[in-house]
Design an enzyme around this catalytic site. Structure first.
Site, PDB file in Angstrom:
ATOM      1  N   GLU A  47      73.904  41.394  23.543  1.00 44.20           N
ATOM      2  CA  GLU A  47      72.467  41.438  22.883  1.00 44.20           C
ATOM      3  C   GLU A  47      72.303  40.483  21.793  1.00 44.20           C
ATOM      4  OE1 GLU A  47      71.802  46.240  23.587  1.00 44.20           O
ATOM      5  OE2 GLU A  47      72.654  45.542  21.702  1.00 44.20           O
ATOM      6  N   CYS A  60      70.092  36.224  15.432  1.00 43.81           N
ATOM      7  CA  CYS A  60      71.575  37.116  15.186  1.00 43.81           C
ATOM      8  C   CYS A  60      72.336  36.954  16.635  1.00 43.81           C
ATOM      9  CB  CYS A  60      71.318  38.389  14.730  1.00 43.81           C
ATOM     10  SG  CYS A  60      72.964  39.432  14.604  1.00 43.81           S
ATOM     11  N   CYS A  67      84.020  44.228  21.435  1.00 45.35           N
ATOM     12  CA  CYS A  67      84.931  43.695  20.433  1.00 45.35           C
ATOM     13  C   CYS A  67      86.175  44.270  20.355  1.00 45.35           C
ATOM     14  CB  CYS A  67      84.209  44.156  18.985  1.00 45.35           C
ATOM     15  SG  CYS A  67      84.958  43.353  17.611  1.00 45.35           S
ATOM     16  N   CYS A  71      86.063  48.853  13.681  1.00 51.20           N
ATOM     17  CA  CYS A  71      85.077  49.008  12.634  1.00 51.20           C
ATOM     18  C   CYS A  71      84.568  50.469  12.671  1.00 51.20           C
ATOM     19  CB  CYS A  71      84.279  47.971  12.253  1.00 51.20           C
ATOM     20  SG  CYS A  71      84.835  46.515  11.913  1.00 51.20           S
ATOM     21  N   CYS A  74      80.587  50.678  13.355  1.00 50.75           N
ATOM     22  CA  CYS A  74      79.807  49.799  14.146  1.00 50.75           C
ATOM     23  C   CYS A  74      79.763  50.440  15.733  1.00 50.75           C
ATOM     24  CB  CYS A  74      80.686  48.670  14.017  1.00 50.75           C
ATOM     25  SG  CYS A  74      79.883  47.426  15.355  1.00 50.75           S
ATOM     26  N   GLY A 118      80.914  41.364  18.425  1.00 54.15           N
ATOM     27  CA  GLY A 118      82.192  40.344  18.488  1.00 54.15           C
ATOM     28  C   GLY A 118      82.551  39.846  17.060  1.00 54.15           C
ATOM     29  N   GLU A 119      83.817  39.519  16.991  1.00 56.40           N
ATOM     30  CA  GLU A 119      84.328  38.833  15.747  1.00 56.40           C
ATOM     31  C   GLU A 119      84.319  37.237  16.148  1.00 56.40           C
ATOM     32  OE1 GLU A 119      85.688  39.372  12.578  1.00 56.40           O
ATOM     33  OE2 GLU A 119      85.631  37.282  12.877  1.00 56.40           O
ATOM     34  N   SER A 152      79.928  34.969  10.321  1.00 58.54           N
ATOM     35  CA  SER A 152      80.173  36.174   9.422  1.00 58.54           C
ATOM     36  C   SER A 152      81.413  36.658   9.962  1.00 58.54           C
ATOM     37  CB  SER A 152      79.002  37.391   9.986  1.00 58.54           C
ATOM     38  OG  SER A 152      79.567  38.464   9.071  1.00 58.54           O
ATOM     39  N   SER A 175      82.426  40.547   5.766  1.00 57.11           N
ATOM     40  CA  SER A 175      82.042  41.944   5.717  1.00 57.11           C
ATOM     41  C   SER A 175      83.016  42.620   5.168  1.00 57.11           C
ATOM     42  CB  SER A 175      82.108  42.819   7.144  1.00 57.11           C
ATOM     43  OG  SER A 175      81.102  41.830   7.946  1.00 57.11           O
ATOM     44  N   LEU A 176      82.945  43.278   3.806  1.00 55.79           N
ATOM     45  CA  LEU A 176      83.861  43.764   3.007  1.00 55.79           C
ATOM     46  C   LEU A 176      83.754  45.301   3.068  1.00 55.79           C
ATOM     47  CD1 LEU A 176      86.260  43.042   0.918  1.00 55.79           C
ATOM     48  CD2 LEU A 176      84.657  43.146  -0.772  1.00 55.79           C
ATOM     49  N   HIS A 177      82.923  45.714   2.569  1.00 53.82           N
ATOM     50  CA  HIS A 177      82.641  47.172   2.680  1.00 53.82           C
ATOM     51  C   HIS A 177      83.483  48.155   1.590  1.00 53.82           C
ATOM     52  CE1 HIS A 177      79.878  45.928   5.582  1.00 53.82           C
ATOM     53  NE2 HIS A 177      80.790  45.954   6.588  1.00 53.82           N
ATOM     54  N   ASN A 251      72.442  51.858   8.971  1.00 53.41           N
ATOM     55  CA  ASN A 251      71.666  52.383  10.233  1.00 53.41           C
ATOM     56  C   ASN A 251      72.622  53.173  11.108  1.00 53.41           C
ATOM     57  OD1 ASN A 251      69.537  50.327   9.932  1.00 53.41           O
ATOM     58  ND2 ASN A 251      71.150  49.357   9.949  1.00 53.41           N
ATOM     59  N   CYS A 294      71.788  46.089  11.735  1.00 49.06           N
ATOM     60  CA  CYS A 294      73.262  45.956  11.793  1.00 49.06           C
ATOM     61  C   CYS A 294      74.144  46.784  12.293  1.00 49.06           C
ATOM     62  CB  CYS A 294      73.728  45.563  10.325  1.00 49.06           C
ATOM     63  SG  CYS A 294      72.878  43.906   9.705  1.00 49.06           S
TER      64      CYS A 294
END
Ligand code: SF4
Length: 306
Positions: A47, A60, A67, A71, A74, A118-119, A152, A175-177, A251, A294
């Site tokens: 996607e 995006c 992946c 996470c 996700c 994906g990373e 990212s 992406s820290l979070h 989300n 996201c």
């Protein structure tokens, strides 16, 4: 290609295949966001998302089918990683969104973020090649400025340094979070292998090499990272390397453990960061109604084949 001889065309078709992506399905959100499900030559589906604002369009794009990272918040992490996308498959997603932007919004694509499925840094060579192709002037590339591209990552220190060495002049987002090690390891279990100190070292390396401030992506969840201690840890992290912070609206992906924190917590984060002169923006998610926001990309409508 009638401009070349029949013999050459036959010769070419004996030795080469063209495998463009095809648009399998697209959905348009109430806010104008478009989510594309694109089919690859082997039947896999990924996607990509077109995010419009008044003056610009952001694409995006995905870099892998599924992946390999985990996470917890996700939706993509629930899909097994099938394979890396080729550089051409990444560029094709960009071209498709550029066409959609011209058709629906009367202006070309202006920005690209590698934040889809994906990373990106685990598909390093193809991601780098795709950036080169996108930024090469016409007619050999798409002629876009690297300044409008952001890669990212969820934080793989060695690969961040490798990307800095490529000197692509793109932006970097992390992406820290959570800036508390144990907490981050719970939300993103793979990160146990990558201590925050190593990530900080790699970010400093990035900044020294590129001079470009890193964007910290940060989601605030209720009962997970909504305390003063979390805020202070983020402030301390941000004081150690030049960054700006994007607080991203979350989300739901149907997991009750992960709920967006109330607005007053976001306000408290903003106040804590601004008190220390750290640049902070709140990013409202787009395309929520079509699962295009996201963390929501999960091939819900089209399951991967194979
Ligand atoms: S957030 Fe990114 S790196 Fe983490 S599982 Fe999802 S797609 Fe993979």
């Amino acid at each position: 290609m009638t401009s070349i001889s029949k013999e050459l065309r036959e010769e070419l078709s004996r030795h080469f295949v063209i495998q463009p992506i095809t648009l399998e399905e697209h959905q348009k959100s109430n806010d104008g966001t478009i989510k594309n499900a694109v089919k690859l030559f082997d039947g896999n589906v990924v996607e990509s998302v077109l995010i419009p604002t008044d003056s610009r369009t952001t694409a995006c794009v995905s870099s892998q089918v599924g992946c390999s990272l985990d996470c917890k918040f996700c939706a993509t992490s629930r899909l097994k990683r099938m394979r890396n996308l080729t550089a051409a498959e990444i560029v094709d997603q960009v071209s498709l969104i550029d066409q959609q932007s011209k058709r629906d919004f009367n202006h070309p694509l202006s920005n690209i973020v590698y934040m889809g499925m994906g990373e990106p840094l685990l598909n390093f060579n193809n991601v780098v090649d795709s950036v080169k192709k996108i930024t090469t002037p016409h007619p050999n590339g798409l002629g876009m400025s690297p300044r409008r591209i952001t890669v990212s990552t969820s934080g793989i220190p060695k690969m961040i340094e490798k990307l800095a060495d490529e000197n692509l002049r793109v932006g970097l987002a992390l992406s820290l979070h959570s800036a508390i090690e144990e907490k981050r390891n719970k939300i993103m279990p793979f990160s146990e292998k990558f201590p925050l100190e190593d990530i900080l070292d790699s970010l400093r390396y990035w900044y020294d090499k590129t001079g470009s401030r890193i964007t910290i992506e940060y989601i605030i969840w209720k009962d997970i990272n909504d305390t003063k201690e979390d805020m202070n840890a983020l402030v301390r992290f941000c004081q150690r390397v030049p960054v700006k912070v994007n607080l991203i609206e979350y989300n739901s992906i149907g997991d009750p453990e992960f709920q967006q924190a109330p607005p007053e917590i976001t306000d408290a984060y903003i106040a804590a960061l601004e008190r220390h002169n750290i640049i902070v923006n709140v990013r409202r998610s787009r395309g929520k109604d079509i699962d295009a926001a996201c963390g929501q990309l999960a091939n819900k409508n089209k399951l991967t084949v194979n």
